[in-house]
Design a protein around this motif. Structure first.
Motif, PDB file in Angstrom:
ATOM      1  N   MET A  35       0.842  -1.202   0.000  1.00  0.00           N
ATOM      2  CA  MET A  35       0.000   0.000   0.000  1.00  0.00           C
ATOM      3  C   MET A  35       0.868   1.239   0.000  1.00  0.00           C
ATOM      4  O   MET A  35       1.815   1.341   0.783  1.00  0.00           O
ATOM      5  CB  MET A  35      -0.908   0.004   1.239  1.00  0.00           C
ATOM      6  CG  MET A  35      -1.755   1.259   1.372  1.00  0.00           C
ATOM      7  SD  MET A  35      -2.914   1.171   2.768  1.00  0.00           S
ATOM      8  CE  MET A  35      -1.815   1.113   4.177  1.00  0.00           C
ATOM      9  N   ASN A  36       0.569   2.178  -0.868  1.00  0.00           N
ATOM     10  CA  ASN A  36       1.227   3.476  -0.856  1.00  0.00           C
ATOM     11  C   ASN A  36       0.416   4.387   0.048  1.00  0.00           C
ATOM     12  O   ASN A  36      -0.663   4.862  -0.311  1.00  0.00           O
ATOM     13  CB  ASN A  36       1.299   4.050  -2.277  1.00  0.00           C
ATOM     14  CG  ASN A  36       2.114   5.336  -2.327  1.00  0.00           C
ATOM     15  OD1 ASN A  36       1.956   6.203  -1.473  1.00  0.00           O
ATOM     16  ND2 ASN A  36       2.982   5.438  -3.322  1.00  0.00           N
ATOM     17  N   ALA A  37       0.920   4.601   1.252  1.00  0.00           N
ATOM     18  CA  ALA A  37       0.135   5.290   2.269  1.00  0.00           C
ATOM     19  C   ALA A  37      -0.214   6.718   1.862  1.00  0.00           C
ATOM     20  O   ALA A  37      -1.327   7.188   2.092  1.00  0.00           O
ATOM     21  CB  ALA A  37       0.888   5.291   3.606  1.00  0.00           C
ATOM     22  N   VAL A  38       0.750   7.413   1.275  1.00  0.00           N
ATOM     23  CA  VAL A  38       0.487   8.803   0.894  1.00  0.00           C
ATOM     24  C   VAL A  38      -0.606   8.864  -0.164  1.00  0.00           C
ATOM     25  O   VAL A  38      -1.547   9.650  -0.089  1.00  0.00           O
ATOM     26  CB  VAL A  38       1.778   9.481   0.411  1.00  0.00           C
ATOM     27  CG1 VAL A  38       1.476  10.877  -0.116  1.00  0.00           C
ATOM     28  CG2 VAL A  38       2.798   9.548   1.542  1.00  0.00           C
ATOM     29  N   GLN A  39      -0.513   7.975  -1.162  1.00  0.00           N
ATOM     30  CA  GLN A  39      -1.524   7.960  -2.220  1.00  0.00           C
ATOM     31  C   GLN A  39      -2.894   7.600  -1.670  1.00  0.00           C
ATOM     32  O   GLN A  39      -3.916   8.042  -2.191  1.00  0.00           O
ATOM     33  CB  GLN A  39      -1.118   6.975  -3.311  1.00  0.00           C
ATOM     34  CG  GLN A  39       0.064   7.442  -4.163  1.00  0.00           C
ATOM     35  CD  GLN A  39       0.435   6.428  -5.225  1.00  0.00           C
ATOM     36  OE1 GLN A  39      -0.183   5.374  -5.327  1.00  0.00           O
ATOM     37  NE2 GLN A  39       1.434   6.756  -6.029  1.00  0.00           N
ATOM     38  N   ASP A  40      -2.953   6.801  -0.630  1.00  0.00           N
ATOM     39  CA  ASP A  40      -4.228   6.403  -0.072  1.00  0.00           C
ATOM     40  C   ASP A  40      -4.753   7.402   0.958  1.00  0.00           C
ATOM     41  O   ASP A  40      -5.649   7.088   1.739  1.00  0.00           O
ATOM     42  CB  ASP A  40      -4.107   5.029   0.583  1.00  0.00           C
ATOM     43  CG  ASP A  40      -4.065   3.921  -0.457  1.00  0.00           C
ATOM     44  OD1 ASP A  40      -4.285   4.215  -1.642  1.00  0.00           O
ATOM     45  OD2 ASP A  40      -3.816   2.775  -0.065  1.00  0.00           O
ATOM     46  N   GLY A  41      -4.202   8.582   0.997  1.00  0.00           N
ATOM     47  CA  GLY A  41      -4.722   9.645   1.849  1.00  0.00           C
ATOM     48  C   GLY A  41      -4.087   9.776   3.206  1.00  0.00           C
ATOM     49  O   GLY A  41      -4.593  10.502   4.065  1.00  0.00           O
ATOM     50  N   PHE A  42      -2.961   9.091   3.426  1.00  0.00           N
ATOM     51  CA  PHE A  42      -2.242   9.228   4.682  1.00  0.00           C
ATOM     52  C   PHE A  42      -1.117  10.251   4.526  1.00  0.00           C
ATOM     53  O   PHE A  42      -0.544  10.402   3.447  1.00  0.00           O
ATOM     54  CB  PHE A  42      -1.654   7.885   5.112  1.00  0.00           C
ATOM     55  CG  PHE A  42      -2.678   6.871   5.535  1.00  0.00           C
ATOM     56  CD1 PHE A  42      -3.210   6.899   6.804  1.00  0.00           C
ATOM     57  CD2 PHE A  42      -3.115   5.887   4.655  1.00  0.00           C
ATOM     58  CE1 PHE A  42      -4.157   5.968   7.204  1.00  0.00           C
ATOM     59  CE2 PHE A  42      -4.059   4.954   5.030  1.00  0.00           C
ATOM     60  CZ  PHE A  42      -4.583   4.993   6.321  1.00  0.00           C
ATOM     61  N   ASP A  43      -0.799  10.912   5.626  1.00  0.00           N
ATOM     62  CA  ASP A  43       0.311  11.867   5.609  1.00  0.00           C
ATOM     63  C   ASP A  43       1.654  11.185   5.840  1.00  0.00           C
ATOM     64  O   ASP A  43       2.692  11.708   5.445  1.00  0.00           O
ATOM     65  CB  ASP A  43       0.086  12.934   6.684  1.00  0.00           C
ATOM     66  CG  ASP A  43      -1.151  13.766   6.401  1.00  0.00           C
ATOM     67  OD1 ASP A  43      -1.147  14.495   5.387  1.00  0.00           O
ATOM     68  OD2 ASP A  43      -2.127  13.672   7.177  1.00  0.00           O
ATOM     69  N   GLU A  44       1.635  10.061   6.540  1.00  0.00           N
ATOM     70  CA  GLU A  44       2.867   9.302   6.783  1.00  0.00           C
ATOM     71  C   GLU A  44       2.488   7.881   7.173  1.00  0.00           C
ATOM     72  O   GLU A  44       1.317   7.582   7.444  1.00  0.00           O
ATOM     73  CB  GLU A  44       3.713   9.948   7.883  1.00  0.00           C
ATOM     74  CG  GLU A  44       3.022  10.049   9.229  1.00  0.00           C
ATOM     75  CD  GLU A  44       3.893  10.717  10.277  1.00  0.00           C
ATOM     76  OE1 GLU A  44       5.092  10.383  10.353  1.00  0.00           O
ATOM     77  OE2 GLU A  44       3.377  11.569  11.011  1.00  0.00           O
ATOM     78  N   THR A  45       3.481   7.041   7.217  1.00  0.00           N
ATOM     79  CA  THR A  45       3.224   5.641   7.537  1.00  0.00           C
ATOM     80  C   THR A  45       4.295   5.099   8.467  1.00  0.00           C
ATOM     81  O   THR A  45       5.432   5.581   8.495  1.00  0.00           O
ATOM     82  CB  THR A  45       3.171   4.786   6.252  1.00  0.00           C
ATOM     83  OG1 THR A  45       2.790   3.456   6.588  1.00  0.00           O
ATOM     84  CG2 THR A  45       4.518   4.748   5.555  1.00  0.00           C
ATOM     85  N   ALA A  46       3.899   4.108   9.249  1.00  0.00           N
ATOM     86  CA  ALA A  46       4.823   3.371  10.116  1.00  0.00           C
ATOM     87  C   ALA A  46       4.308   1.956  10.213  1.00  0.00           C
ATOM     88  O   ALA A  46       3.157   1.657   9.856  1.00  0.00           O
ATOM     89  CB  ALA A  46       4.891   4.010  11.499  1.00  0.00           C
ATOM     90  N   ASP A  47       5.154   1.053  10.676  1.00  0.00           N
ATOM     91  CA  ASP A  47       4.683  -0.303  10.909  1.00  0.00           C
ATOM     92  C   ASP A  47       3.699  -0.336  12.077  1.00  0.00           C
ATOM     93  O   ASP A  47       2.648  -0.975  12.002  1.00  0.00           O
ATOM     94  CB  ASP A  47       5.864  -1.231  11.209  1.00  0.00           C
ATOM     95  CG  ASP A  47       6.749  -1.459   9.999  1.00  0.00           C
ATOM     96  OD1 ASP A  47       6.211  -1.637   8.891  1.00  0.00           O
ATOM     97  OD2 ASP A  47       7.990  -1.439  10.164  1.00  0.00           O
ATOM     98  N   VAL A  48       4.078   0.350  13.171  1.00  0.00           N
ATOM     99  CA  VAL A  48       3.299   0.288  14.410  1.00  0.00           C
ATOM    100  C   VAL A  48       3.087   1.704  14.935  1.00  0.00           C
ATOM    101  O   VAL A  48       4.019   2.513  14.954  1.00  0.00           O
ATOM    102  CB  VAL A  48       4.037  -0.558  15.474  1.00  0.00           C
ATOM    103  CG1 VAL A  48       3.303  -0.518  16.808  1.00  0.00           C
ATOM    104  CG2 VAL A  48       4.210  -1.991  14.994  1.00  0.00           C
ATOM    105  N   VAL A  49       1.866   1.995  15.383  1.00  0.00           N
ATOM    106  CA  VAL A  49       1.571   3.236  16.085  1.00  0.00           C
ATOM    107  C   VAL A  49       1.124   2.872  17.494  1.00  0.00           C
ATOM    108  O   VAL A  49       0.224   2.040  17.675  1.00  0.00           O
ATOM    109  CB  VAL A  49       0.474   4.054  15.377  1.00  0.00           C
ATOM    110  CG1 VAL A  49       0.046   5.237  16.245  1.00  0.00           C
ATOM    111  CG2 VAL A  49       0.970   4.544  14.023  1.00  0.00           C
ATOM    112  N   VAL A  50       1.774   3.476  18.482  1.00  0.00           N
ATOM    113  CA  VAL A  50       1.431   3.256  19.886  1.00  0.00           C
ATOM    114  C   VAL A  50       0.882   4.557  20.446  1.00  0.00           C
ATOM    115  O   VAL A  50       1.545   5.601  20.380  1.00  0.00           O
ATOM    116  CB  VAL A  50       2.663   2.804  20.699  1.00  0.00           C
ATOM    117  CG1 VAL A  50       2.295   2.635  22.170  1.00  0.00           C
ATOM    118  CG2 VAL A  50       3.236   1.507  20.142  1.00  0.00           C
TER     119      VAL A  50
END
Length: 522
Positions: free
Chosen positions: A1-16
C-alpha cells in the motif's frame, strides 16, 4: 500500500498511543525488532501515570528475582494469582500474563539500558503462593545526566507536577527511572519516533480493519498509517468527571493520581468506535488519598498510626490494609448510606504530620487554612469540628486504645498480616496499634483516590481487541489501563498494573512482528 496515495500523511509499521510503561514496552519491543514505530503522547511529557509510580513490577519467577535469591516460580505465582482473582477474568489471559513475565524480563534485560532489581514489598492477600517479602522488581536508578534533553520531556514526579514541590532529580528512581530508561532504549533503536502534544482523535477503519489514526498536532491534523497495527495504551478515563459519574457513580476526576488532563477516555472512545467489547467499567486501582488545598489528592499508604473514621465517627476497616483493599472498603461503606467520602484520618499529637506516606507530605498550616486539617484539645471538641457524633468518636477511640494495650484488634485484625507490619513503627505488643491519648487531637480529610481506572477493551492473550462476539478487531490492540485488567476486581500485589500492562504490550508487539501469525484467527 502506498500510504500517501491512499490519503495518509505518513506511515509506520506500528503506532502506539500513550507513553506509560505498557505503551513503551510495546513500542520498544516493536522498534528493537526492526519495526518502524511512532509513539503518540497528547500531553507535553512522556511517562503518563507510570512516571509518578514507584515502578514496582509484579512478574513471578523472573530472572531478577532469581538473582536476588528469591524462592519464587511462575507456578507459585499462578497459584497465588488464580486464588485471589478467581475466574473473573479468562483463564487464557491469566496464563498468558503469568507465563510471559520471565520471558519479558529476559528480553528487556538483554538491553543494558533496561535493568531491574528485587525490592521487598509484600503481596496484598494471604493466599496460597504468597511468598515472604513479595515478588516485586523495580528499575535500577538512573543518573538524570544520562538522559540529556530527554529529561525535559519526562513527566516530573507527582509532588512537583501536581503540587509544585521541587524535588531533587539528580538520580531518577521508580517510575522516573523506568520511563527514562525506556526513552533511552527506544531512541537507541533508531526505529522510533516519539512525539508529545500529539493527540489521537480517532481511529482510521477501512473494511473493518484498523489501518491508522487521526491526530491533532500543533501544526494541524494528520493521518498516520499503521501497517502492522495500532496499540492503544493511553490509560483509562480517570480524569473525566462525567465518565466517572456514569461508570462509578462517584466524582473523582481531581482525586486521581493521573496527570491533569491526561487520561480522559480518548482510548475508550476509540475502542467504542471500533466496536470493541469492554469490561470492568465500574473498577479502578483504588487508594485512599489525602485531599490537598489545590483540590487534588495525594495517594496515601503505609499508616504508622491513627485511625480512619466515617461520618458516624466509627472505624470501618483495618486501616493498614493494602490501598486498593481499603479503597473497596470505603466504597462498601459508602453504599450503606453512611458517608465514607471523605473519611477522617484521626491521630494524636505524638505525630507532627500525618502518620502515613503521602507524596508530598501535607503542610499543616496550609491545610488548616483550607479546613482540611482540624485540631482540638479533646476528642469531643474534634468531633464537633469534623461533624461526627462526639460520643461515638470517644467510644471508638476508647475501644481502639484497649486493642492497642492488648495488642489485638478484635474488630478488624490490624497488625496480623505481613503487609500491615511492613510499614509499622509503633511500640507495644502490636506495632500497628498506637493509642490515641496525647492531646490535642487532629483530623485530616481522606478521599477515595485511584491509580487509574480498570475498565477497557476485552482482549485476547496477545492484546488483540475483541468485539462483542469475541472476534479480534483486525489491526487493533490494547494494553495497560486501556484494556480490561487481567486482575479483575482485585489488586493482587505491588506492580500488577505495570507488570500486566508491560506483558500485554510486549505480546501485542510480538504478534505484530509476525504478519503470517497475525493473519490467523485466534
Amino acid at each position: 500500500m502506498n500510504a500517501v496515495q491512499d490519503g495518509f500523511d505518513e506511515t509506520a509499521d506500528v503506532v502506539v498511543v500513550g507513553s506509560g510503561g505498557a505503551a513503551l514496552a510495546a513500542a520498544y519491543t516493536a522498534a528493537s525488532g526492526g519495526l518502524s514505530t511512532i509513539v503518540l503522547e497528547k500531553t507535553e511529557y512522556f511517562g503518563g501515570t507510570s512516571a509518578y509510580s514507584g515502578a514496582s513490577i509484579w512478574l513471578p519467577g523472573n530472572q531478577a528475582l532469581e538473582r536476588a535469591g528469591l524462592a519464587d516460580s511462575v507456578e507459585l505465582g499462578k497459584e497465588y494469582f488464580r486464588t485471589v482473582v478467581g475466574n473473573r477474568t479468562p483463564g487464557f489471559l491469566q496464563e498468558a500474563f503469568l507465563s510471559t513475565g520471565p520471558e519479558l524480563v529476559e528480553f528487556l534485560e538483554n538491553d543494558p539500558l533496561l535493568r531491574f532489581e528485587y525490592r521487598p514489598f509484600p503481596d496484598y492477600f494471604e493466599a496460597p503462593g504468597r511468598i515472604t517479602g513479595g515478588r516485586s522488581i523495580c528499575p535500577l536508578p538512573l543518573p538524570s545526566a544520562e538522559l540529556g534533553t530527554w529529561l525535559d520531556r519526562l513527566r516530573p514526579p507527582i509532588a512537583t507536577d501536581q503540587f509544585g514541590v521541587d524535588q531533587d532529580r539528580a538520580t531518577l528512581i521508580g517510575g522516573q527511572a523506568l520511563i527514562g530508561r525506556f526513552l533511552l532504549a527506544l531512541d537507541a533503536t533508531g526505529n522510533a519516533s516519539l512525539r508529545t502534544r500529539t493527540r489521537m482523535t480517532s481511529l482510521i477503519i477501512e473494511d473493518g480493519r484498523v489501518t491508522g489514526v487521526v491526530v491533532e498536532t500543533e501544526n494541524g491534523t494528520r493521518r498516520i498509517c499503521a501497517e502492522r497495527g495500532v496499540v492503544l495504551a493511553a490509560g483509562g478515563f480517570e480524569c473525566d468527571d462525567e465518565l466517572r459519574i456514569r461508570h462509578h457513580g462517584l466524582p473523582g476526576g481531581r482525586w486521581t493520581s493521573a496527570a491533569p488532563g491526561s487520561n480522559t477516555g480518548d482510548a475508550l472512545a476509540a475502542l467504542r468506535e471500533a466496536g470493541a467489547a469492554v469490561d470492568l467499567m465500574d473498577e479502578a486501582w483504588w487508594c485512599p488519598a489525602t485531599l490537598f488545598p489545590n483540590g487534588r489528592a495525594a495517594f496515601t499508604l503505609g499508616l504508622r498510626g491513627g485511625i480512619l473514621v466515617n461520618a458516624a465517627g466509627e472505624r470501618f476497616a483495618n486501616e493498614s490494609l493494602p490501598y486498593d483493599r481499603m479503597g473497596h472498603e470505603i466504597l462498601r461503606g459508602q453504599a450503606t448510606g453512611v458517608s465514607h467520602i471523605p473519611v477522617w484520618f484521626v491521630f494524636d499529637d505524638r505525630f507532627d504530620t500525618i502518620p502515613a506516606i503521602s507524596q508530598p507530605a501535607p503542610d499543616a498550616a496550609a491545610f488548616r487554612e483550607a479546613g482540611l486539617w482540624r485540631t482540638a484539645g479533646t476528642l469531643a471538641g474534634l468531633a464537633g469540628l469534623i461533624d461526627v457524633p462526639a460520643d461515638a468518636l470517644e467510644k471508638t477511640v476508647e475501644r481502639f486504645n484497649g486493642f492497642a494495650a492488648s495488642g489485638v484488634d478484635e474488630d478488624f485484625h490490624r497488625g496480623e498480616d505481613p503487609f500491615d507490619r511492613f510499614f509499622a513503627a509503633g511500640e507495644g505488643p502490636n506495632p500497628c496499634l498506637t493509642p490515641l491519648e496525647r492531646g490535642p487531637f487532629h483530623a485530616v480529610q481522606i478521599v477515595l483516590g485511584d491509580l487509574g481506572t480498570k475498565g477497557g477493551a476485552r482482549t485476547d492473550e496477545d492484546g488483540r481487541v475483541l468485539n462483542e462476539s469475541g472476534t479480534p478487531v483486525p489491526g487493533l490492540y490494547a494494553a495497560g489501563n486501556s484494556a480490561a485488567s487481567v486482575a479483575g476486581h482485585v489488586y493482587p500485589g505491588p506492580g500488577t498494573p505495570l507488570g500486566s500492562g508491560m506483558v500485554f504490550g510486549y505480546r501485542a508487539a510480538r504478534r505484530m512482528a509476525s504478519p503470517e501469525h497475525a493473519a490467523q484467527p485466534r
